[in-house]
Design an enzyme around this catalytic site. Structure first.
Site, PDB file in Angstrom:
ATOM      1  N   ARG A  67      -7.474  -3.342  10.230  1.00  0.00           N
ATOM      2  CA  ARG A  67      -7.148  -4.264   9.127  1.00  0.00           C
ATOM      3  C   ARG A  67      -7.074  -5.695   9.649  1.00  0.00           C
ATOM      4  NH1 ARG A  67      -5.553  -2.180   4.247  1.00  0.00           N
ATOM      5  NH2 ARG A  67      -5.024   0.020   4.301  1.00  0.00           N
ATOM      6  N   MET A  92      -9.023  -4.700  -3.850  1.00  0.00           N
ATOM      7  CA  MET A  92      -8.347  -3.416  -3.658  1.00  0.00           C
ATOM      8  C   MET A  92      -8.026  -3.107  -2.193  1.00  0.00           C
ATOM      9  SD  MET A  92      -8.042  -2.674  -6.742  1.00  0.00           S
ATOM     10  CE  MET A  92      -7.497  -0.980  -6.791  1.00  0.00           C
ATOM     11  N   ASN A 109      -1.937 -13.562  -6.694  1.00  0.00           N
ATOM     12  CA  ASN A 109      -2.468 -12.281  -7.186  1.00  0.00           C
ATOM     13  C   ASN A 109      -2.144 -12.166  -8.671  1.00  0.00           C
ATOM     14  OD1 ASN A 109      -3.484  -9.562  -7.034  1.00  0.00           O
ATOM     15  ND2 ASN A 109      -1.367  -8.839  -7.027  1.00  0.00           N
ATOM     16  N   HIS A 111      -1.307  -9.117 -11.422  1.00  0.00           N
ATOM     17  CA  HIS A 111      -0.970  -7.691 -11.495  1.00  0.00           C
ATOM     18  C   HIS A 111      -0.719  -7.313 -12.954  1.00  0.00           C
ATOM     19  CE1 HIS A 111       0.569  -3.824 -10.171  1.00  0.00           C
ATOM     20  NE2 HIS A 111       1.550  -3.980 -11.039  1.00  0.00           N
ATOM     21  N   GLU A 145       4.985  -7.690   1.255  1.00  0.00           N
ATOM     22  CA  GLU A 145       5.257  -6.468   0.499  1.00  0.00           C
ATOM     23  C   GLU A 145       4.308  -6.417  -0.707  1.00  0.00           C
ATOM     24  OE1 GLU A 145       7.871  -9.042   0.547  1.00  0.00           O
ATOM     25  OE2 GLU A 145       7.929  -8.422   2.641  1.00  0.00           O
ATOM     26  N   ASP A 147       2.668  -6.276  -4.274  1.00  0.00           N
ATOM     27  CA  ASP A 147       3.054  -6.709  -5.614  1.00  0.00           C
ATOM     28  C   ASP A 147       4.425  -7.390  -5.637  1.00  0.00           C
ATOM     29  OD1 ASP A 147       0.643  -5.738  -6.592  1.00  0.00           O
ATOM     30  OD2 ASP A 147       1.463  -3.746  -6.960  1.00  0.00           O
TER      31      ASP A 147
HETATM   32  C1  GRF Z   1      -6.860  -6.366 -13.250  1.00  0.00           C
HETATM   33  O1  GRF Z   1      -6.200  -5.545 -14.177  1.00  0.00           O
HETATM   34  C2  GRF Z   1      -5.887  -7.007 -12.312  1.00  0.00           C
HETATM   35  O2  GRF Z   1      -4.649  -7.271 -12.887  1.00  0.00           O
HETATM   36  C3  GRF Z   1      -5.731  -5.965 -11.236  1.00  0.00           C
HETATM   37  O3  GRF Z   1      -7.004  -5.416 -11.090  1.00  0.00           O
HETATM   38  C4  GRF Z   1      -7.737  -5.554 -12.305  1.00  0.00           C
HETATM   39  C5  GRF Z   1      -9.004  -6.285 -11.962  1.00  0.00           C
HETATM   40  O4  GRF Z   1      -9.893  -6.352 -13.040  1.00  0.00           O
HETATM   41  N1  GRF Z   1      -5.188  -6.539 -10.031  1.00  0.00           N
HETATM   42  P1  GRF Z   1     -11.152  -7.291 -12.958  1.00  0.00           P
HETATM   43  O5  GRF Z   1     -11.985  -6.856 -11.745  1.00  0.00           O
HETATM   44  O6  GRF Z   1     -10.692  -8.709 -12.822  1.00  0.00           O
HETATM   45  O7  GRF Z   1     -11.904  -7.061 -14.235  1.00  0.00           O
END
Ligand code: GRF
Length: 216
Positions: A67, A92, A109, A111, A145, A147
């Site tokens: 990583r 991801m 980010n 979420h 950490e 989220d």
């Molecule tokens: C979104 O729901 C975001 O909140 C989450 O991953 C999803 C990404 O969707 N972190 P996209 O690739 O922007 O359409």
């Protein structure tokens, strides 16, 4: 106007990236996307960036032994592009503490829940299981950490009887597409400060009314 240079990190369809692309198409928007990086060569968001004439780079995490090595490659690529703010948009991969510390308060980010509720991957299922009447999305500065980190902006959406994960996700996604460009704009305008790990606004404009769901 000197625009804030964004580096957007994606792994998938890139609808939040698209929202940033669309916002940045307005000449008065105070940020521009310098580079889009994906850890996956087949991420749909790459075509969105290319269609908008934005530089893209694929850095496949599988090609790195650790990583740390992957994050070092990300870090170098972002710095070489002169990026001032890194936006995770459906990226991801968990980032190492070293990476997030290196971009302290310059890494955000989005979420799909009202944090600190429902962290992790299955936030819509968690919200439905908990029976909450509102869920939504959160834009936050990233800390090591998952989220977690100072919350910049949240949008609340109602949860309806009969919602399933898809219908709730779609309603929240619509709010995401408004929230991410707005959060980036506020940062680029210098209106977002982190004080004792809480976000404080310079000249904030706050909603006065309570939202009720159901209304009666
Ligand atoms: C979104 O729901 C975001 O909140 C989450 O991953 C999803 C990404 O969707 N972190 P996209 O690739 O922007 O359409």
């Amino acid at each position: 106007m000197v625009k804030l240079k964004l580096g957007v990190l994606i792994s998938g369809r890139g609808s939040n990236l698209q929202a940033l692309i669309d916002a940045a198409a307005d000449p008065s928007y105070p940020a521009e996307i310098a580079l889009v990086i994906s850890n996956k060569a087949d991420a749909g968001g790459l075509a969105r960036a290319e269609a908008a004439g934005i530089a893209t780079k694929v850095i496949p995490h599988k090609e790195f032994a650790s990583r740390e090595a992957f994050d070092a490659a990300l870090d170098k690529t972002l710095r070489d592009a002169g990026v001032g703010l890194v936006c995770l948009a459906g990226f991801m991969r968990l980032l190492t503490p070293g990476f997030s510390q290196g971009w302290h308060d310059r890494l955000i980010n989005i979420h799909p829940s009202l944090l600190p509720s429902f962290k992790g991957l299955d936030s819509h299922a968690q919200a439905l299981k908990a029976g909450v009447r509102f869920s939504g999305c959160t834009v936050h500065f990233v800390r090591p950490e998952m989220d977690a980190g100072p919350i910049i902006l949240q949008a609340a959406v109602p949860v309806h009887d009969g919602d399933d994960e898809d219908s709730l996700a779609a309603r929240i996604l619509e709010a995401e597409h408004k929230s991410y460009p707005l959060a980036v704009r506020l940062i680029a305008e210098g209106r977002v400060k982190v004080v004792d790990e809480l976000v404080r606004f310079v000249d904030g404009d706050f909603a006065a009314a309570a939202l009720l769901n159901p209304r009666g």
